[in-house]
Design a protein around this motif. Structure first.
Motif, PDB file in Angstrom:
ATOM      1  N   GLN A  74       1.001  -1.150  -0.040  1.00  0.00           N
ATOM      2  CA  GLN A  74       0.099  -0.035  -0.142  1.00  0.00           C
ATOM      3  C   GLN A  74       0.683   1.317   0.037  1.00  0.00           C
ATOM      4  O   GLN A  74       2.291   1.367   0.560  1.00  0.00           O
ATOM      5  CB  GLN A  74      -0.808   0.304   1.163  1.00  0.00           C
ATOM      6  CG  GLN A  74      -1.950  -0.759   1.148  1.00  0.00           C
ATOM      7  CD  GLN A  74      -2.939  -0.672   2.435  1.00  0.00           C
ATOM      8  OE1 GLN A  74      -2.559   0.120   3.650  1.00  0.00           O
ATOM      9  NE2 GLN A  74      -4.357  -0.741   2.325  1.00  0.00           N
ATOM     10  N   GLU A  75       0.260   2.348  -0.553  1.00  0.00           N
ATOM     11  CA  GLU A  75       0.820   3.564  -0.234  1.00  0.00           C
ATOM     12  C   GLU A  75       0.677   3.973   1.097  1.00  0.00           C
ATOM     13  O   GLU A  75      -0.482   3.676   1.742  1.00  0.00           O
ATOM     14  CB  GLU A  75       0.223   4.511  -1.234  1.00  0.00           C
ATOM     15  CG  GLU A  75       1.031   5.998  -1.031  1.00  0.00           C
ATOM     16  CD  GLU A  75       0.290   6.997  -2.224  1.00  0.00           C
ATOM     17  OE1 GLU A  75       0.405   8.283  -2.169  1.00  0.00           O
ATOM     18  OE2 GLU A  75      -0.157   6.682  -3.118  1.00  0.00           O
ATOM     19  N   VAL A  76       1.542   4.691   1.777  1.00  0.00           N
ATOM     20  CA  VAL A  76       1.577   5.187   3.322  1.00  0.00           C
ATOM     21  C   VAL A  76       1.445   6.826   3.036  1.00  0.00           C
ATOM     22  O   VAL A  76       2.134   7.520   2.522  1.00  0.00           O
ATOM     23  CB  VAL A  76       2.771   5.193   4.188  1.00  0.00           C
ATOM     24  CG1 VAL A  76       2.454   5.776   5.376  1.00  0.00           C
ATOM     25  CG2 VAL A  76       2.447   3.380   4.314  1.00  0.00           C
ATOM     26  N   LEU A  77       0.173   7.419   3.518  1.00  0.00           N
ATOM     27  CA  LEU A  77      -0.026   8.904   3.610  1.00  0.00           C
ATOM     28  C   LEU A  77      -0.147   9.252   4.739  1.00  0.00           C
ATOM     29  O   LEU A  77      -0.963   8.895   5.764  1.00  0.00           O
ATOM     30  CB  LEU A  77      -1.320   8.996   2.663  1.00  0.00           C
ATOM     31  CG  LEU A  77      -1.928  10.492   2.714  1.00  0.00           C
ATOM     32  CD1 LEU A  77      -1.110  11.337   1.940  1.00  0.00           C
ATOM     33  CD2 LEU A  77      -3.566  10.410   2.261  1.00  0.00           C
ATOM     34  N   ALA A 100       4.331   3.106  -1.933  1.00  0.00           N
ATOM     35  CA  ALA A 100       4.805   4.830  -1.977  1.00  0.00           C
ATOM     36  C   ALA A 100       4.494   5.251  -0.740  1.00  0.00           C
ATOM     37  O   ALA A 100       4.030   4.933   0.134  1.00  0.00           O
ATOM     38  CB  ALA A 100       4.102   5.385  -3.186  1.00  0.00           C
ATOM     39  N   PHE A 101       5.170   6.678  -0.608  1.00  0.00           N
ATOM     40  CA  PHE A 101       4.874   7.516   0.704  1.00  0.00           C
ATOM     41  C   PHE A 101       4.651   9.086   0.207  1.00  0.00           C
ATOM     42  O   PHE A 101       5.417   9.477  -0.617  1.00  0.00           O
ATOM     43  CB  PHE A 101       6.178   7.234   1.333  1.00  0.00           C
ATOM     44  CG  PHE A 101       6.029   8.163   2.766  1.00  0.00           C
ATOM     45  CD1 PHE A 101       5.751   7.474   3.953  1.00  0.00           C
ATOM     46  CD2 PHE A 101       6.229   9.531   3.042  1.00  0.00           C
ATOM     47  CE1 PHE A 101       5.731   8.131   5.217  1.00  0.00           C
ATOM     48  CE2 PHE A 101       5.844  10.184   4.049  1.00  0.00           C
ATOM     49  CZ  PHE A 101       5.797   9.343   5.482  1.00  0.00           C
ATOM     50  N   THR A 102       3.829   9.559   0.751  1.00  0.00           N
ATOM     51  CA  THR A 102       3.319  10.796   0.477  1.00  0.00           C
ATOM     52  C   THR A 102       3.011  11.775   1.900  1.00  0.00           C
ATOM     53  O   THR A 102       2.456  10.969   2.848  1.00  0.00           O
ATOM     54  CB  THR A 102       2.234  10.967  -0.727  1.00  0.00           C
ATOM     55  OG1 THR A 102       1.002  10.278  -0.286  1.00  0.00           O
ATOM     56  CG2 THR A 102       2.861  10.455  -1.784  1.00  0.00           C
ATOM     57  N   GLY A 122       8.114   3.612  -9.611  1.00  0.00           N
ATOM     58  CA  GLY A 122       7.215   4.997  -9.918  1.00  0.00           C
ATOM     59  C   GLY A 122       7.003   5.645  -8.851  1.00  0.00           C
ATOM     60  O   GLY A 122       6.393   6.554  -8.775  1.00  0.00           O
ATOM     61  N   ALA A 123       7.445   5.280  -7.733  1.00  0.00           N
ATOM     62  CA  ALA A 123       7.184   6.017  -6.389  1.00  0.00           C
ATOM     63  C   ALA A 123       8.565   7.330  -6.390  1.00  0.00           C
ATOM     64  O   ALA A 123       9.320   7.123  -7.215  1.00  0.00           O
ATOM     65  CB  ALA A 123       7.459   5.262  -5.048  1.00  0.00           C
TER      66      ALA A 123
END
Length: 414
Positions: A74-77, A100-102, A122-123
């Motif tokens: 998962q992406e972490v936000l 990804a991390f945003t 892609g991250a």
């Protein structure tokens, strides 16, 4: 939590590890979790949309939040959309593997220590992070995550960072993965114990000598250049008909050249480096036969320059651009003095102080290219380049990270 996993054999009705409460997150440890979610595990899960969210509310306080050694597809936000959340200096995100991390709203919570991450292809390395590796996905980085086997594979098995937490809740080394239930995150497993995937070598007392020894052990398209007086030749300085040439210091003696006849189109050679001061003087090139490259520059940007290109090819395709106020993401992994930058604007701001900086460009794809160009024939860089190291990744199949660290030391050396 320790030894938690979610996969097709251990389904849950909704995604786990999602902290979406508007309340404060205090004294929270999220450690050693292996999370693989698919439509099989949860019909509500959309892998392109679902994110682990932390600090969803406005004015949310994060204190003593430790998120370490977790593997998530998962992406972490981290939410800070209104820029009024807070975090204390006891918050740590380390040794995690994420899609990804945003930062929510692009607003960084600077007190959070964010380091030693592996992100999927892609991250982008988030602002404020250190030691971020990018590449691979859930199928290539683990043996069989879909069926609960999170044993590192591929690039994760050979690249990573020293563990930040030595044991699990039972005081056992959770890196041994004896039942495939332990999430090692961005740490390599060897012989049943967690070891550092990559620890930079100690600083060399002779970085230039050591870098050249590494290049000469595998000669090819890699080289090291000094662009100062005495190291660059101009066959007819100040006049038409000259050729600007910097010869590499390796045994291969590759060359950076500028063959424009007009003297106004050749970089000015000075004691502290070569000056690229206009579109006309804005580029030099090394002939190549394709490849993937890391480039390390000692660069002092002209403090009046708001936009420029650091790297391009013979077709004037821009690989790395800095532009004040433009939030476009950089297509390459770029470090300035070891710190990742992710946008045109962030790169501009990191360079915009009149001081020399070491810029590292990682994994630039020059497949089928015939020229690797420092600068560009138009919209080019403005500033002084003192040293350049060009590393063809194919020359260093087993020691690229070490050679890159040497190149950074060599380029920065006085």
């Amino acid at each position: 939590c320790a030894k938690t996993r979610c996969d097709s054999a251990h389904p849950v009705p909704r995604p786990i590890c999602v902290l979406a409460s508007p309340e404060a997150v205090l004294d929270t440890f999220i450690v050693a979790n292996a999370l693989y979610l698919s439509q099989t595990a949860s019909t509500y899960y959309d892998p392109d949309e679902a994110k682990t969210q932390i600090g969803r509310g406005t004015g949310c306080a994060l204190s003593h939040l430790v998120f370490a050694h977790n593997s998530l597809n998962q992406e972490v936000l981290i939410r800070n959309d209104s820029n009024n959340n807070t975090a204390d200096a006891y918050c740590l995100f380390a040794n995690n593997v994420f899609k990804a991390f945003t930062w929510g709203g692009g607003n960084v919570l600077s007190n959070i220590v964010l380091k030693d991450m592996k992100l999927f292809t892609g991250a982008l390395a988030p602002s404020g992070s250190t030691n971020v590796l990018i590449g691979g996905d859930v199928t290539s980085l683990f043996v069989d995550a879909a069926n609960g086997d999170f044993t590192p594979a591929g690039d994760l098995a050979t690249n990573g960072f020293a563990p930040s937490i030595p044991t699990d809740i039972n005081r056992q080394a959770f890196f041994n993965n004896e039942d495939n239930g332990d999430a090692v995150g961005a740490v390599r497993i060897t012989g049943g114990q967690g070891v550092a995937l990559y620890v930079p070598p100690p600083p060399s007392s002779t970085p230039v000598t050591d870098l050249l020894a590494a290049m000469n052990a595998s000669p090819g398209q890699s080289d090291y250049y000094e662009l100062t007086t005495g190291n660059v030749a101009d066959t007819n300085p100040g006049n038409f008909g000259g050729v600007w040439t910097a010869t590499g210091k390796s045994s291969t003696a590759n060359q950076l050249t500028q063959n424009e006849s007009n003297p106004n189109r050749r970089p000015t050679i000075e004691a502290n480096g070569s000056v690229f001061d206009s579109a006309a003087r804005g580029h030099v090139e090394q002939a190549i036969t394709g490849g993937t490259f890391d480039i390390v520059l000692a660069l002092t940007k002209d403090d009046s320059s708001n936009t420029g290109v650091l790297l391009s090819n013979q077709a004037s395709a821009s690989f790395v651009t800095y532009t004040d106020g433009i939030s476009t993401s950089l297509p390459q992994s770029v470090l300035v003095d070891g710190d990742p930058v992710s946008t045109y604007d962030a790169l501009h701001d990191a360079l915009d102080d009149g001081a020399e900086h070491v810029v590292t460009i990682i994994g630039a794809d020059f497949t089928s290219a015939t020229e690797l160009i420092i600068g560009r024939s138009s919209s080019s860089l403005f500033g002084t380049v003192r040293r350049v190291a060009i590393l063809d990744n194919a020359d260093f199949t087993t020691n690229l990270a070490d050679v890159r660290a040497l190149a950074q030391q060599a380029v920065a050396a006085s």
